[in-house]
Motif scaffolding. Structure first.
Motif, short mmCIF file in Angstrom:
data_model
loop_
_atom_site.label_atom_id
_atom_site.label_comp_id
_atom_site.label_asym_id
_atom_site.label_seq_id
_atom_site.Cartn_x
_atom_site.Cartn_y
_atom_site.Cartn_z
N PRO A 300 -6.31 7.68 -12.82
CA PRO A 300 -6.81 6.82 -11.73
C PRO A 300 -7.43 5.52 -12.22
CG PRO A 300 -8.32 8.64 -12.12
CD PRO A 300 -7.15 8.86 -13.04
N GLY A 301 -7.74 5.43 -13.55
CA GLY A 301 -8.52 4.29 -14.01
C GLY A 301 -9.96 4.47 -13.58
N ALA A 302 -10.65 3.37 -13.34
CA ALA A 302 -12.06 3.44 -12.94
C ALA A 302 -12.18 3.81 -11.47
CB ALA A 302 -12.72 2.09 -13.19
N SER A 303 -13.28 4.50 -11.13
CA SER A 303 -13.57 4.78 -9.72
C SER A 303 -15.04 4.48 -9.48
CB SER A 303 -13.35 6.27 -9.40
OG SER A 303 -12.02 6.62 -9.60
N GLY A 306 -16.29 3.88 -3.83
CA GLY A 306 -15.19 4.24 -2.91
C GLY A 306 -13.85 3.63 -3.27
N LEU A 307 -13.78 2.95 -4.41
CA LEU A 307 -12.51 2.33 -4.81
C LEU A 307 -11.95 3.04 -6.04
CD1 LEU A 307 -13.41 -1.45 -4.44
CD2 LEU A 307 -11.79 -0.15 -3.04
N ILE A 308 -10.64 3.15 -6.09
CA ILE A 308 -9.97 3.72 -7.25
C ILE A 308 -9.09 2.63 -7.86
CG2 ILE A 308 -8.39 5.52 -8.05
CD1 ILE A 308 -9.25 7.15 -5.56
N GLU A 309 -9.28 2.39 -9.12
CA GLU A 309 -8.63 1.24 -9.77
C GLU A 309 -7.11 1.24 -9.57
OE1 GLU A 309 -9.40 0.92 -13.95
OE2 GLU A 309 -8.14 -0.87 -14.18
N LYS A 310 -6.47 2.41 -9.78
CA LYS A 310 -5.00 2.42 -9.74
C LYS A 310 -4.47 1.93 -8.39
CE LYS A 310 -4.38 7.24 -8.18
NZ LYS A 310 -3.66 8.50 -8.34
N ASN A 311 -5.21 2.23 -7.32
CA ASN A 311 -4.75 1.82 -5.97
C ASN A 311 -5.01 0.33 -5.72
OD1 ASN A 311 -4.09 4.48 -5.55
ND2 ASN A 311 -6.03 4.96 -4.54
N VAL A 312 -6.21 -0.12 -6.12
CA VAL A 312 -6.57 -1.53 -5.91
C VAL A 312 -5.58 -2.44 -6.65
CG1 VAL A 312 -8.34 -3.29 -6.30
CG2 VAL A 312 -9.01 -0.97 -5.60
N VAL A 313 -5.31 -2.10 -7.92
CA VAL A 313 -4.48 -3.02 -8.72
C VAL A 313 -3.00 -2.96 -8.30
CG1 VAL A 313 -6.09 -3.01 -10.65
CG2 VAL A 313 -4.16 -1.41 -10.66
N LEU A 314 -2.57 -1.82 -7.77
CA LEU A 314 -1.19 -1.76 -7.27
C LEU A 314 -1.04 -2.65 -6.04
CD1 LEU A 314 1.69 -0.67 -7.33
CD2 LEU A 314 0.91 1.31 -6.01
N ASP A 315 -2.01 -2.55 -5.14
CA ASP A 315 -1.97 -3.37 -3.93
C ASP A 315 -1.96 -4.86 -4.28
OD1 ASP A 315 -2.01 -3.95 -1.21
OD2 ASP A 315 -4.20 -3.92 -1.10
N VAL A 316 -2.87 -5.24 -5.17
CA VAL A 316 -2.96 -6.65 -5.57
C VAL A 316 -1.65 -7.09 -6.26
CG1 VAL A 316 -4.13 -8.25 -7.15
CG2 VAL A 316 -5.48 -6.72 -5.67
N SER A 317 -1.10 -6.22 -7.10
CA SER A 317 0.11 -6.59 -7.84
C SER A 317 1.30 -6.79 -6.91
CB SER A 317 0.44 -5.51 -8.87
OG SER A 317 -0.59 -5.41 -9.82
N LEU A 318 1.42 -5.91 -5.91
CA LEU A 318 2.55 -6.05 -4.97
C LEU A 318 2.40 -7.32 -4.14
CD1 LEU A 318 2.95 -2.31 -3.87
CD2 LEU A 318 4.56 -3.66 -5.25
#
Ligand SMILES: [Zn+2]
Length: 468
Positions: A300-303, A306-318
């Motif tokens: 997951p990377g950092a959490s 309430g944020l999980i790194e893997k989700n935040v960076v995927l959203d930003v990357s897309l």
């Protein structure tokens, strides 16, 4: 004639759906996540006819790419072909494949032919050029018109199908007059094309025919990228003229006329004059950047907060991918969903797909007082690759702290694996601290995720303009 351009088609999806849903849940589009209201009628139209079925995880996955077997299945359903699984003429499509029936029926209907070597390559991602061929055959399009795109010349094998599709009002290309035949197609795009093929109510407007003769004669002088938020578009070449629209950083415009420091431009439906100072060149080369959303899957990377790194960076990357592609730069993603490619695997994805530079996107974690953005490169000496990495890191980081309105921790030489063991110019950018209250509250919002995406994209545009 230069085909008028509307907004890029993005957002929705469907095809995940025709896959493997043994239980056939019918869910109406409005209850499925991730469908922009602008496409709801097309999607509902397809679900109502069971051309799209069931949404097992409740999301359209509109930005995912479409494989050739998924495409055949959807078109087969749209045409009412026999989808019963059976033997096919292709050695690489077995009877057991979910798509075998539709693929074989489509061959018999003359809709698909496969590759010259006799294969179908069902798991390959479909390109827009292949899609044009498939859709124009499926809907038996016959009428051609006066169509031109910058990137499809009349000698090209895809010229005929692309012309048929455009003349039929099924596509109008991308902003700036490009068709991008080599680009892979998203589930959203493919679905919209099928809906438009089936029902002319969904076709794109052809209103450019009604435009005045003077405007039709104007030719595109150049394509530019907007480099200012809320850039005023004015009726005439000067600040005393009325404002007729506003543009944001990262939007692309076609320039038709130059008058002193002013440029007459079109962007979507907006036409008028903007000051040339706020227009960046679109890179002209055939560049390809690898975008690597950090972590994923079991990592997951950092959490924090309430944020999980893997989700935040995927959203930003897309999101970044859209801006980058709009600016005319090709993108290869190391992941587009929640899975974990190994660190060396990410680099391999980039190099195998002929990327020429590499950007890994991460979010930071540390003590709660730590805040701001930073970008890493690796340089042991002064090789060209290392120098290019420093430039790329600097361009991105300069954009990032301004767009994110965060502190600037600078660019740093650290040998993280994906930037060190990488034959390409490579950087790893940290878009803020999940562990910091202020940074994390920004990273929760769509507004700042768009800002981060824009910053990364514009930094990449700066980099390629520097290269050129
Ligand atoms: Zn990370």
């Amino acid at each position: 004639m230069f085909k008028k351009v509307s907004s890029l088609i993005i957002g929705v999806c469907l095809l995940s759906v025709i896959l493997g849903s043994t239980y056939d849940i019918k869910v109406f589009a409005s209850s499925v996540e991730g469908i922009p209201t602008e496409y709801e009628s097309e999607i509902t139209y397809l679900t109502d006819q069971s051309i799209i079925k069931g949404f097992p995880d409740g999301n359209f996955h509109g930005k995912d790419e479409v494989t050739r077997e998924q495409a055949a299945t959807m078109v087969g359903r749209a045409l009412g072909l026999d989808g019963k699984e059976r033997d096919t003429k292709f050695p690489d499509v077995s009877e057991e494949s979910f798509a075998s029936g539709f693929i074989q029926s489509a061959v018999e209907a003359g809709v698909i032919k496969g590759y010259p070597d006799g294969t179908y390559q069902p798991k390959s991602i479909m390109t827009r050029g292949e899609m044009a061929y498939l859709i124009s055959n499926a809907f038996k399009l016959k009428e051609t018109g006066d169509v031109s795109y910058h990137d499809v010349d009349e000698e090209s094998a895809v010229y005929q199908p692309v012309n048929l599709l455009t003349t039929a009002g099924i596509t109008e290309g991308t902003p700036g007059g490009y068709f991008m035949p080599e680009k892979t197609i998203t589930r959203t795009e493919f679905s919209l094309f099928v809906a438009r093929g089936l029902n002319s109510d969904f076709k794109v407007s052809q209103e450019e025919e009604e435009e005045g003769p003077e405007e039709e004669k104007l030719e595109v002088l150049s394509e530019k990228v907007v480099d200012a938020d809320f850039l005023n578009v004015r009726q005439g070449p000067g600040t005393k003229h009325k404002v007729v629209g506003k543009l944001m950083t990262g939007e692309t415009v076609s320039v038709y006329k130059e008058e002193g420091d002013w440029r007459y431009i079109q962007a979507g439906n907006v036409k008028g004059y903007v000051h040339s100072y706020y227009l960046l060149d679109k890179p002209e080369g055939d560049w390809k950047i690898a975008i690597d959303p950090g972590h994923g899957g079991n990592d997951p990377g950092a959490s924090a907060n309430g944020l999980i790194e893997k989700n935040v960076v995927l959203d930003v990357s897309l999101k970044a991918r859209e801006y980058i592609e709009n600016a005319g730069v090709n993108v290869v993603m190391t992941r587009q969903t929640d899975w974990y490619p190994s660190l060396d695997g990410r680099v391999a994805i980039a190099t195998k797909n002929d990327a020429d530079a590499f950007v890994s996107v991460h979010a930071n974690a540390f003590v709660s007082s730590a805040t701001g953005v930073e970008t890493f490169y690796y340089a042991a000496g002064l090789s060209d690759r290392e120098y290019a990495s420093v430039k790329l890191a600097t361009f991105i980081n300069e954009r990032l702290y301004k767009e994110m309105d965060m502190g600037n921790r600078g660019v740093k030489n650290v040998g993280y694996r994906v930037v060190k063991h990488n034959p390409l110019p490579a950087v790893l950018t940290e878009i803020g601290f999940l562990t910091n209250d202020e940074d994390s509250s920004k990273l929760k919002t769509d507004k700042y995720r768009e800002a981060a995406a824009r910053a990364i994209a514009m930094g990449i545009v700066d980099y390629y303009n520097w290269k050129e």
